[in-house]
Design a protein around this motif. Structure first.
Motif, PDB file in Angstrom:
ATOM      1  N   LEU A 125       0.788  -1.236   0.000  1.00 61.32           N
ATOM      2  CA  LEU A 125       0.000   0.000   0.000  1.00 61.32           C
ATOM      3  C   LEU A 125       0.826   1.295   0.000  1.00 61.32           C
ATOM      4  O   LEU A 125       0.489   2.225  -0.744  1.00 61.32           O
ATOM      5  CB  LEU A 125      -0.958   0.009   1.185  1.00 61.32           C
ATOM      6  N   PRO A 126       1.879   1.428   0.816  1.00 62.24           N
ATOM      7  CA  PRO A 126       2.581   2.713   0.836  1.00 62.24           C
ATOM      8  C   PRO A 126       3.119   3.147  -0.524  1.00 62.24           C
ATOM      9  O   PRO A 126       3.330   4.349  -0.742  1.00 62.24           O
ATOM     10  CB  PRO A 126       3.718   2.466   1.838  1.00 62.24           C
ATOM     11  N   GLY A 129      -0.536   4.670  -2.671  1.00 63.11           N
ATOM     12  CA  GLY A 129      -1.358   5.834  -2.346  1.00 63.11           C
ATOM     13  C   GLY A 129      -1.396   6.094  -0.860  1.00 63.11           C
ATOM     14  O   GLY A 129      -0.714   5.428  -0.075  1.00 63.11           O
ATOM     15  N   ARG A 130      -2.220   7.069  -0.480  1.00 57.86           N
ATOM     16  CA  ARG A 130      -2.284   7.486   0.922  1.00 57.86           C
ATOM     17  C   ARG A 130      -3.685   7.388   1.521  1.00 57.86           C
ATOM     18  O   ARG A 130      -3.822   7.354   2.743  1.00 57.86           O
ATOM     19  CB  ARG A 130      -1.777   8.935   1.061  1.00 57.86           C
ATOM     20  N   ARG A 131      -4.713   7.365   0.700  1.00 53.55           N
ATOM     21  CA  ARG A 131      -6.084   7.289   1.213  1.00 53.55           C
ATOM     22  C   ARG A 131      -6.703   5.992   0.692  1.00 53.55           C
ATOM     23  O   ARG A 131      -6.958   5.840  -0.503  1.00 53.55           O
ATOM     24  CB  ARG A 131      -6.900   8.511   0.803  1.00 53.55           C
ATOM     25  N   ILE A 132      -6.944   5.071   1.610  1.00 53.49           N
ATOM     26  CA  ILE A 132      -7.251   3.689   1.260  1.00 53.49           C
ATOM     27  C   ILE A 132      -8.692   3.352   1.630  1.00 53.49           C
ATOM     28  O   ILE A 132      -9.126   3.641   2.754  1.00 53.49           O
ATOM     29  CB  ILE A 132      -6.316   2.709   2.009  1.00 53.49           C
ATOM     30  N   LEU A 147       0.393   0.525   9.937  1.00 55.30           N
ATOM     31  CA  LEU A 147       0.786   1.458   8.882  1.00 55.30           C
ATOM     32  C   LEU A 147       0.506   2.895   9.308  1.00 55.30           C
ATOM     33  O   LEU A 147      -0.635   3.285   9.543  1.00 55.30           O
ATOM     34  CB  LEU A 147       0.038   1.139   7.583  1.00 55.30           C
ATOM     35  N   ASP A 148       1.550   3.694   9.389  1.00 57.26           N
ATOM     36  CA  ASP A 148       1.433   5.120   9.696  1.00 57.26           C
ATOM     37  C   ASP A 148       1.512   5.922   8.404  1.00 57.26           C
ATOM     38  O   ASP A 148       2.065   5.472   7.406  1.00 57.26           O
ATOM     39  CB  ASP A 148       2.544   5.568  10.654  1.00 57.26           C
ATOM     40  N   LEU A 150      -0.891   6.695   6.474  1.00 58.30           N
ATOM     41  CA  LEU A 150      -1.984   6.383   5.555  1.00 58.30           C
ATOM     42  C   LEU A 150      -3.310   6.613   6.277  1.00 58.30           C
ATOM     43  O   LEU A 150      -3.420   6.383   7.487  1.00 58.30           O
ATOM     44  CB  LEU A 150      -1.919   4.932   5.080  1.00 58.30           C
ATOM     45  N   HIS A 151      -4.312   7.043   5.517  1.00 57.65           N
ATOM     46  CA  HIS A 151      -5.655   7.181   6.081  1.00 57.65           C
ATOM     47  C   HIS A 151      -6.546   6.101   5.484  1.00 57.65           C
ATOM     48  O   HIS A 151      -6.607   5.930   4.263  1.00 57.65           O
ATOM     49  CB  HIS A 151      -6.251   8.550   5.783  1.00 57.65           C
ATOM     50  N   PHE A 152      -7.241   5.388   6.365  1.00 52.78           N
ATOM     51  CA  PHE A 152      -8.078   4.268   5.933  1.00 52.78           C
ATOM     52  C   PHE A 152      -9.554   4.599   6.124  1.00 52.78           C
ATOM     53  O   PHE A 152      -9.955   5.159   7.149  1.00 52.78           O
ATOM     54  CB  PHE A 152      -7.739   3.010   6.724  1.00 52.78           C
ATOM     55  N   ASP A 192      -7.652   6.960  -3.035  1.00 54.20           N
ATOM     56  CA  ASP A 192      -6.744   6.765  -4.164  1.00 54.20           C
ATOM     57  C   ASP A 192      -6.266   5.318  -4.305  1.00 54.20           C
ATOM     58  O   ASP A 192      -5.544   5.006  -5.252  1.00 54.20           O
ATOM     59  CB  ASP A 192      -5.545   7.719  -4.113  1.00 54.20           C
TER      60      ASP A 192
END
Length: 246
Positions: A125-126, A129-132, A147-148, A150-152, A192
């Motif tokens: 994931l990293p 993208g950043r917004r999952i 995971l830091d 990133l926004h889920f 994203d």
């Protein structure tokens, strides 16, 4: 009466239970649900909720209830239950069929990244993208908790339990989903990257189309294979044909 056990609360399991319960008076149909959803959609016929106590407990239940055939129509990712069913069927000699809807297949325009597990998805994931948007079930969210940065946004039927990512929104919802609804989710949450298990079926497939339209990468977790030696049917009609032959 001939007793048939259906494992699982999938769409296909409910459809099979409805046909058997309505059209075959000589059949006793019992559907077994895992009990992981607070308010499951109940199928026709008898229903039991909760585990059996491993393959030995299931084998004992099959003998005690004089079950003539078992259809494993659990979720394609319920690997432990499928293994238990295979072991119990082998121990008792009860015929077993796995009912598995076909998995999804990419089409032109898709940006799929296939991975073998949720932990593999987390490692990937990293770089994507950043917004999952996580649509892989509440029990798998813990695989992303470390995971830091990133926004889920996680979608599930019931609220997830810790461990959870530090930056997390939860959408409580249940399919089937519409294409317009999935477009709205992706845009409103500025997604994203999409993460999904290869569950197959039409109920949750619109998210794949919406991601394709927006050119988003999709991380697809491959499903585990059915236990060796267990025949597989891809449709309710094929399962009915198999049962008729028993």
């Amino acid at each position: 009466m001939t007793h048939v056990l259906l494992l699982g609360g999938t769409t296909e399991a409910r459809a099979l239970a409805a046909v058997l319960a309505a059209g075959h008076r000589a059949l006793r149909v019992t559907s077994s649900l895992a009990g992981r959803v607070a308010e499951p959609r109940l199928p026709a016929g008898e229903v039991r909720i909760g585990g059996f106590g491993g393959p030995e407990g299931l084998a004992a239940w099959l003998r005690a209830e004089r079950v003539a055939a078992v259809v494993d129509a659990t979720h394609p990712f319920a690997a432990a239950m499928s293994r238990n069913a295979a072991e119990a069927a082998a121990a008792t000699g009860v015929p077993l069929l796995a009912l598995r809807r076909p998995g999804w297949a990419p089409v032109p325009g898709d940006r799929w990244h296939r991975v073998p597990s949720l932990s593999s998805a987390a490692r990937l994931l990293p770089s994507l993208g950043r917004r999952i948007l996580l649509t892989s079930g509440r029990q798998g969210i813990g695989a992303f908790a470390h995971l830091d940065g990133l926004h889920f946004t996680a979608r599930s039927v019931d609220p997830p339990e810790p461990p959870l990512p530090a930056s997390l929104d939860v959408l409580l919802d249940r399919g089937p989903f519409t294409l317009d609804g999935e477009r709205a989710v992706l845009r409103e949450h500025r997604i994203d990257v999409l993460v999904t298990k290869d569950s197959g079926g039409a109920a949750t497939a619109p998210k794949l189309t919406a991601a394709r339209e927006l050119g988003l990468p999709v991380v697809v977790v491959d499903r585990p294979p059915a236990p060796p030696g267990v025949p597989v049917a891809e449709t309710v009609e094929a399962a009915l044909t198999w049962l008729a032959g028993r």
